[in-house]
Enzyme design. Structure first.
Site, PDB file in Angstrom:
ATOM      1  N   GLU A 124      10.884  16.494  -4.806  1.00 53.77           N
ATOM      2  CA  GLU A 124      10.403  15.277  -5.466  1.00 53.77           C
ATOM      3  C   GLU A 124      11.461  14.477  -6.230  1.00 53.77           C
ATOM      4  O   GLU A 124      11.131  13.783  -7.202  1.00 53.77           O
ATOM      5  CB  GLU A 124       9.290  15.668  -6.439  1.00 53.77           C
ATOM      6  CG  GLU A 124       9.739  16.459  -7.698  1.00 53.77           C
ATOM      7  CD  GLU A 124       9.630  17.970  -7.566  1.00 53.77           C
ATOM      8  OE1 GLU A 124       9.637  18.485  -6.432  1.00 53.77           O
ATOM      9  OE2 GLU A 124       9.547  18.653  -8.616  1.00 53.77           O
ATOM     10  N   GLU A 153       4.474  15.556  -3.390  1.00 54.93           N
ATOM     11  CA  GLU A 153       5.770  15.068  -3.898  1.00 54.93           C
ATOM     12  C   GLU A 153       5.594  13.744  -4.633  1.00 54.93           C
ATOM     13  O   GLU A 153       6.212  13.514  -5.674  1.00 54.93           O
ATOM     14  CB  GLU A 153       6.790  14.919  -2.764  1.00 54.93           C
ATOM     15  CG  GLU A 153       7.009  16.171  -1.920  1.00 54.93           C
ATOM     16  CD  GLU A 153       7.258  17.443  -2.712  1.00 54.93           C
ATOM     17  OE1 GLU A 153       7.832  17.355  -3.813  1.00 54.93           O
ATOM     18  OE2 GLU A 153       6.862  18.523  -2.229  1.00 54.93           O
TER      19      GLU A 153
HETATM   20  N1  B3K Z   1       9.864  21.261  -6.459  1.00 54.69           N
HETATM   21  C1  B3K Z   1      10.214  21.594  -5.101  1.00 54.69           C
HETATM   22  C2  B3K Z   1      10.562  23.020  -4.917  1.00 54.69           C
HETATM   23  C3  B3K Z   1      11.969  23.363  -5.223  1.00 54.69           C
HETATM   24  C4  B3K Z   1      12.284  24.772  -4.787  1.00 54.69           C
HETATM   25  C5  B3K Z   1      13.602  25.248  -5.283  1.00 54.69           C
HETATM   26  N2  B3K Z   1      13.944  26.536  -4.755  1.00 54.69           N
HETATM   27  C6  B3K Z   1       9.135  21.237  -4.139  1.00 54.69           C
HETATM   28  C7  B3K Z   1       7.787  21.049  -4.715  1.00 54.69           C
HETATM   29  O1  B3K Z   1       7.171  21.949  -5.234  1.00 54.69           O
HETATM   30  O2  B3K Z   1       7.299  19.965  -4.663  1.00 54.69           O
HETATM   31 ZN    ZN Z   2       5.841  20.801  -6.307  1.00 55.25          ZN
END
Ligand code: B3K
Ligand code: ZN
Length: 881
Positions: A267, A301
């Protein structure tokens, strides 16, 4: 062994220094990228003047370092593998750091890397430190400016966060583009993309009348697979305005698709980077499930822009603050644009298959973990999906309006801040003037709570008493637990299927009584009794409706009561749950029968219940499909002890075969009705019909008849869409055939990486004999690569995690294969290796000889020199079980 120390939640301290502004400049080169980083740094309030500045940095080549314009002598700073320390810092300073990295050699896919000749970044959780020296922690929020410089021909598109403010030509065929992000953000939300990409653009007009550009960037040749993702983004924007009053805050929302990516998507502010799997789709390459997946990941996202980016996490222990909340939001979005009951059942089924197993195993941790070696190991089912159930419980307890009041207060208080799960809970409590202190245990206690419920009918009083006992099993590091605050939704149903008005004996006359037929009981103690009065007859309780809490539940229903509920309950989830309970009961009993050496035999009453479902065309076909799908082996394994997984898989297949024989004519009739030759559309009605059609097909494929072979071959050949084609191919291959179709499929789709992933996964999850050698052989296939996470998931993880029959083969070859691949992958991409290593988590569930084999493989992995902290953490916790 790893030298890494565990990081503990209670050790949190505020940052000693803060960063106000960051000006980054990248001279992009595949093997030698130069990063200039100018930081405006100031000492945080309360930090002693002699406190050194410690910046994170990994794998960086340092070219120059200046403090307030003057080069720093080597004696003024220190460097080690993970950091750069400057001992003497003024209260405010400008630090200029020039470093170099080699993106082409970066196979971890964290930091700056090259994929398909283009540049991409991934910074969450701690990847920014692989790009430049920085305070790489989420509570340091700065304003970023980014200038990208690259060869004009090779990298015509240059993207970063925020708004594009300038561009121009340079020497040596290069060009530059400058981006300014007006919002403060932590480094994990930084992103850049550079390469040969094309975009599909559209726009959305917000509720307040601003026009937002929506741009989806893909490799040339893929534009025809973008419309679904673009539409999903626009729907998500509209939905967030309507449901939560939240508008997008930049002029442009960009999505870029990349085929080498560790997870689903990311995101980054204004510039989301996506796995191609969650962007590219058209009917002949993507299944109905793929289209659903794109809707939910795009929404997820996009929703992070408020829940994650505008309000972010103070530290990584608070990860569920953004992830649990955003999963809840994307699940609600999917429920609103599709079928609420189907979405709920699918989400609960996944939670119980994966999160409950995690919560019962060696990696069990609270929704807000207390410690970690490697934070990337904590992007888990517990943090995401159990976290989302925790958020859903606020909504259940406070009601939709109450939840909205809590959200409004949360943004009012914390916009632009990095906060904690407690801050979120406080906003929910304060906005609704309720006490949610006990609710905090959902964040701190691991393990799935269990409810033991009994019902007693008092004929003379015409009352029904429910006795509810709660308990929470011990988990690693947590032995004794306190009772939790649990919302238990229930109804009482009479013999005709009518929900009865609910009146509690404790209810005073003044309390709103009336004719409510569903109630949320708020459990808070070990044992509680609830007596419902003025009932016309002995009711059947419908419990945990809509899965009102992430718990397991036992109530002594008779088989007849389960059949009654699966046909009469007015709550769709509860109907499915009754069918599921009945099937779990049957299959566990048949497993016990087989273990005694007796023949598996499905009772007629069970087939009759399924027959009824098939014979009622007025029922929602999607719900019928979900009810007919038997619980999967991995879920059943959790309900048993000392399991022989191969026997379990065989029992499951025998049950399916017997059901197929008993229901042959109904299955065939329903299949033919639903196979109506309509041209493919992705819409709710058609998706529902296809799902039931293919469940029928799957059962029919169990019949050892030429007729079914023809049916499958015809569906494969005639299908005008991937959903039907893949369903037929899967069934053909499971029957031990389908060679011609497999070859045809590979020939047709060899140029489409995502479709080839389906081809790999289908073979890896097949139950036909010789599957392991087939998988080993496919490792050499030209379309396979260990460096591409989608390929690893399609072939290796699918075999190790979704093929219990072959993974658990008694000779231990499946386990050895998994261990070999984990060791090999660990050197390439530790995150992917660690994820794969979770296939050994449930080694204490299987029989003693398999246990020994699995344990030996875990030890072999742990003993490898140079193992990453990622894999080390997973493997050593598994061994401690
Ligand atoms: N925030 C990211 C995930 C990141 C993972 C790092 N190992 C995707 C999500 O949850 O939207
Ligand atoms: Zn997320």
């Amino acid at each position: 062994m790893t030298d890494r120390q565990a990081i503990r939640r209670l050790d949190y301290t505020a940052p000693a220094y803060l960063i106000d502004r960051v000006d980054l400049s990248f001279e992009l080169d595949e093997t030698d990228t130069r990063v200039s980083n100018r930081l405006v740094i100031k000492r945080n309030k309360g930090t002693a003047a002699d406190t050194p500045l410690v910046l994170h940095g990994e794998g960086l080549q340092l070219d120059s370092l200046k403090l307030d314009g003057a080069p720093l002598p080597a004696s003024a700073y220190q460097r080690d593998e993970h950091s750069l320390t400057i001992a003497a810092m003024p209260e405010e300073a400008i630090l200029e750091i020039v470093t170099r990295v080699n993106p082409a050699s970066n196979t971890s896919l964290m930091g700056l890397y090259v994929s398909g000749g283009n540049f991409f970044t991934q910074c969450e959780a701690e990847g920014f430190r692989k790009i430049t020296y920085y305070l790489d922690r989420p509570d340091v929020m700065a304003k970023f400016t980014t200038t990208l410089i690259a060869d004009r021909q090779k990298y015509p598109v240059l993207l970063s966060n925020g708004n594009r403010v300038g561009a121009g030509q340079m020497d040596r065929g290069r060009h530059w583009v400058k981006w300014v992000d007006p919002f403060r953000k932590p480094s994990y939300l930084f992103a850049l993309v550079a390469g040969k990409l094309v975009a599909m653009s559209d726009s959305h007009v917000t509720a307040s009348g601003r026009t937002v550009n929506v741009e989806v960037y893909v490799e040339p040749g893929n534009l025809d697979k973008c419309p679904h993702a673009v539409a999903a983004a626009k729907k998500a924007m509209q939905w967030d305005e309507e449901r939560f009053g939240l508008e997008y805050d930049l002029d442009t929302y960009m999505i870029v698709a990349v085929s080498d990516f560790n997870m689903g998507a990311m995101e980054n502010k204004g510039l989301n980077i996506f796995n191609t799997k969650y962007v590219l789709a058209k009917p002949d390459t993507a299944t109905d499930a793929d289209f659903d997946g794109i809707d939910s990941v795009v929404a997820h996202e996009y929703f992070h822009n408020w829940t994650g980016n505008r309000v972010t996490c103070r530290d990584w222990f608070q990860l569920s603050l953004k992830e649990g909340l955003t999963v809840y939001r994307d699940q609600e979005f999917s429920s609103d644009i599709g079928s609420r009951s189907v979405t709920r059942i699918q989400n609960v089924r996944a939670l119980r298959e994966y999160q409950f197993a995690e919560d019962a195993g060696p990696q069990a941790h609270p929704v807000r973990p207390d410690e970690y070696l490697e934070i990337n190991n904590f992007y888990t089912w517990t943090v995401y999906e159990k976290g989302s159930e925790v958020v859903r419980m606020y909504a259940t307890l406070l009601g939709r309006e109450g939840f909205r009041r809590g959200m409004d207060l949360y943004f009012k208080r914390h916009d632009g801040q990095a906060v904690t799960c407690d801050d979120f809970r406080a906003a929910m409590a304060d906005a609704n003037h309720v006490n949610l202190d006990q609710f905090a245990l959902w964040y701190s206690q691991a393990g799935t709570p269990h409810l033991d419920i009994e019902g007693e009918w008092h004929e003379a009083e015409r009352s029904f008493t429910l006795t509810v006992r709660q308990s929470i099993p011990p988990t690693p590091g947590q032995h004794d637990k306190d009772p939790m605050h649990i919302p238990l939704a229930l109804a009482l149903i009479d013999r005709r299927g009518q929900p009865l008005p609910l009146q509690l004996s404790t209810q005073s006359a003044g309390e709103a009584a009336g004719d409510a037929t569903e109630r949320i009981l708020e459990l808070r103690q070990d044992c509680e009794r609830f007596t419902f009065v003025n009932l016309p007859c002995h009711p059947v309780p419908s419990l945990l409706r809509d899965f009102s809490a992430p718990v397991t539940l036992a109530y002594p229903y008779s088989d007849d009561e389960l059949v009654f509920l699966m046909t009469h309950d007015d709550d769709a989830f509860a109907r499915w749950e009754a069918a599921n309970n009945y099937a779990v009961r049957l299959m566990c009993a048949q497993y016990a029968t087989a273990t005694r050496g007796e023949a598996v035999s499905v009772p007629e009453a069970f087939s009759a219940a399924f027959r009824t479902l098939l014979e009622k065309p007025e029922l929602d076909p999607a719900l019928v499909a979900l009810m007919l799908e038997l619980p999967r082996e991995n879920y059943l394994l959790e309900q048993l002890e000392e399991v022989d997984p191969v026997r379990l898989a065989q029992v499951c297949q025998q049950v399916r075969q017997q059901l197929a024989r008993a229901l042959r004519s109904q299955l065939l009739q329903r299949y033919q009705q639903l196979n109506d030759g309509q041209p493919y559309h992705y819409n709710g009605e058609q998706v529902a019909r296809r799902s039931l059609k293919n469940v029928c097909l799957d059962y029919l494929a169990e019949l050892d008849e030429g007729m079914t072979g023809d049916l499958l071959a015809r569906q494969y050949q005639k299908a005008d869409n991937m959903t039907d084609r893949l369903a037929a191919l899967r069934a053909l291959v499971n029957r031990g055939g389908g060679e011609a179709q497999l070859a045809d499929f590979a020939h047709t789709w060899q140029g489409d990486a995502l479709v080839m992933d389906k081809w790999f996964a289908l073979q890896a999850t097949s139950r036909r004999p010789g599957t392991l050698s087939r998988v080993q052989h496919l490792l050499e296939h030209p379309a396979f690569s260990l460096k591409n996470p989608n390929k690893v998931r399609a072939l290796i993880s699918a075999f190790c995690l979704q093929n219990p029959l072959h993974f658990h083969s008694a000779d231990g070859y499946g386990y050895a294969f998994a261990a070999d691949r984990i060791i090999e992958l660990d050197a390439i991409n530790p995150q992917i290796a660690a994820r794969l290593a979770t296939c050994f988590n449930r080694w204490t569930k299987v029989d003693l000889s398999r246990r020994a084999l699995m344990r030996a493989e875990l030890q072999r992995i742990k003993a490898c020199a140079g193992l990453s902290p990622d894999t080390f953490e997973i493997v050593s916790k598994a061994l401690a079980a």
